[in-house]
Design a protein around this motif. Sequence first.
Motif, mmCIF file in Angstrom:
data_model
loop_
_atom_site.group_PDB
_atom_site.id
_atom_site.type_symbol
_atom_site.label_atom_id
_atom_site.label_comp_id
_atom_site.label_asym_id
_atom_site.label_seq_id
_atom_site.Cartn_x
_atom_site.Cartn_y
_atom_site.Cartn_z
ATOM 1 N N ALA A 48 0.837 -1.210 0.000
ATOM 2 C CA ALA A 48 0.000 0.000 0.000
ATOM 3 C C ALA A 48 0.872 1.260 0.000
ATOM 4 N N ILE A 49 1.966 1.218 0.742
ATOM 5 C CA ILE A 49 2.853 2.394 0.794
ATOM 6 C C ILE A 49 3.440 2.665 -0.587
ATOM 7 N N MET A 50 3.777 1.589 -1.311
ATOM 8 C CA MET A 50 4.383 1.782 -2.621
ATOM 9 C C MET A 50 3.366 1.922 -3.750
ATOM 10 N N GLN A 59 -9.454 4.087 3.642
ATOM 11 C CA GLN A 59 -9.551 5.091 4.707
ATOM 12 C C GLN A 59 -8.150 5.408 5.205
ATOM 13 N N GLY A 60 -7.962 6.629 5.700
ATOM 14 C CA GLY A 60 -6.690 6.989 6.308
ATOM 15 C C GLY A 60 -5.750 7.683 5.343
ATOM 16 N N VAL A 69 1.177 10.905 -0.208
ATOM 17 C CA VAL A 69 1.766 9.803 -0.984
ATOM 18 C C VAL A 69 0.689 9.092 -1.811
ATOM 19 N N LEU A 70 -0.512 9.036 -1.274
ATOM 20 C CA LEU A 70 -1.576 8.274 -1.952
ATOM 21 C C LEU A 70 -1.979 8.896 -3.291
ATOM 22 N N GLU A 76 6.509 8.284 -8.945
ATOM 23 C CA GLU A 76 6.629 9.530 -8.174
ATOM 24 C C GLU A 76 6.998 9.241 -6.718
ATOM 25 N N ARG A 77 6.470 8.124 -6.205
ATOM 26 C CA ARG A 77 6.785 7.757 -4.818
ATOM 27 C C ARG A 77 8.280 7.489 -4.696
#
Length: 252
Positions: A48-50, A59-60, A69-70, A76-77
């Motif tokens: 999810a982070i990547m 959510q969040g 980041v989302l 781009e990340r």
Amino acid sequence: MAVLTIKDLHVSVEGKEILKGVNLEVKGGEIHAIMGPNGTGKSTLSSAIMGHPKYEVTQGSITLDGQNVLEMEVDERARAGLFLAMQYPSEISGVTNADFLRAAINARLGEGNEISLMKFIRKLDEKMAFLEMNPDMAHRYLNEGFSGGEKKRNEILQLMMLEPKIAILDEIDSGLDIDALKIVAKGINEMRSSEFGCLIITHYQRLLNYITPDYVHVMMQGRIVKSGGPELAQRLEAEGYDWIKKELGIED
Ligand code: ADP
Ligand code: MG
Ligand code: MG
């Protein structure tokens, strides 16, 4: 200083909620470890982070130095300074390791700031020697025919070459013999600085015998249920996870 901030993160895969409210902050200078039984959502967090498309954030928030980041594409990340070592690094045919690294570094540095070939080669030689890698590895196609240990070592090479702000290393220790494990740890320890934060995801405590994390978190059923210092990892190694389940009244 880099700060990765994760707040109340909920993530679903194929309509099933896997992460159920994860809160975590990783700052430059800090090494965090996330441990936990299999299937509790550790890899889902790194995916999810990547920005893996299969992992839907319902959510969040995730921010890097306050930037959302989302909203960033995967590349781009990486450019923003996030680095993810995959649990199963992929093979890329027809691209040598050195070409891949140089392209990745230049993508990170941006147009007009590219690394010179001389500087790149010098840095590559230096880091490969540090990681006790066979110089041939630079000219082989990325991950093709690399042994498990070579792939992991190569990921640490990528880490040292790219110098990300925040790295997420998912099971970088799995399948490594003790010598390879020590070299992986040596690379991560060498990266330690106020400019670098690291999240080490691992099922086992043994890597943490060589890298002393500042914080240890336990993930169960899609949440971080306990956080502590290095002593928490040692207790998990000695006693497993049952005592935490009992303490928190978690059923299997
Ligand atoms: P861990 O890394 O802690 O072992 P994972 O994040 O890999 O756990 O998996 C957590 C749960 O999410 C598991 O039940 C797993 O089956 C499910 N899951 C993860 N990724 C996928 C996927 N790509 N497709 C289907 N289910 C998935
Ligand atoms: Mg797993
Ligand atoms: Mg996993």
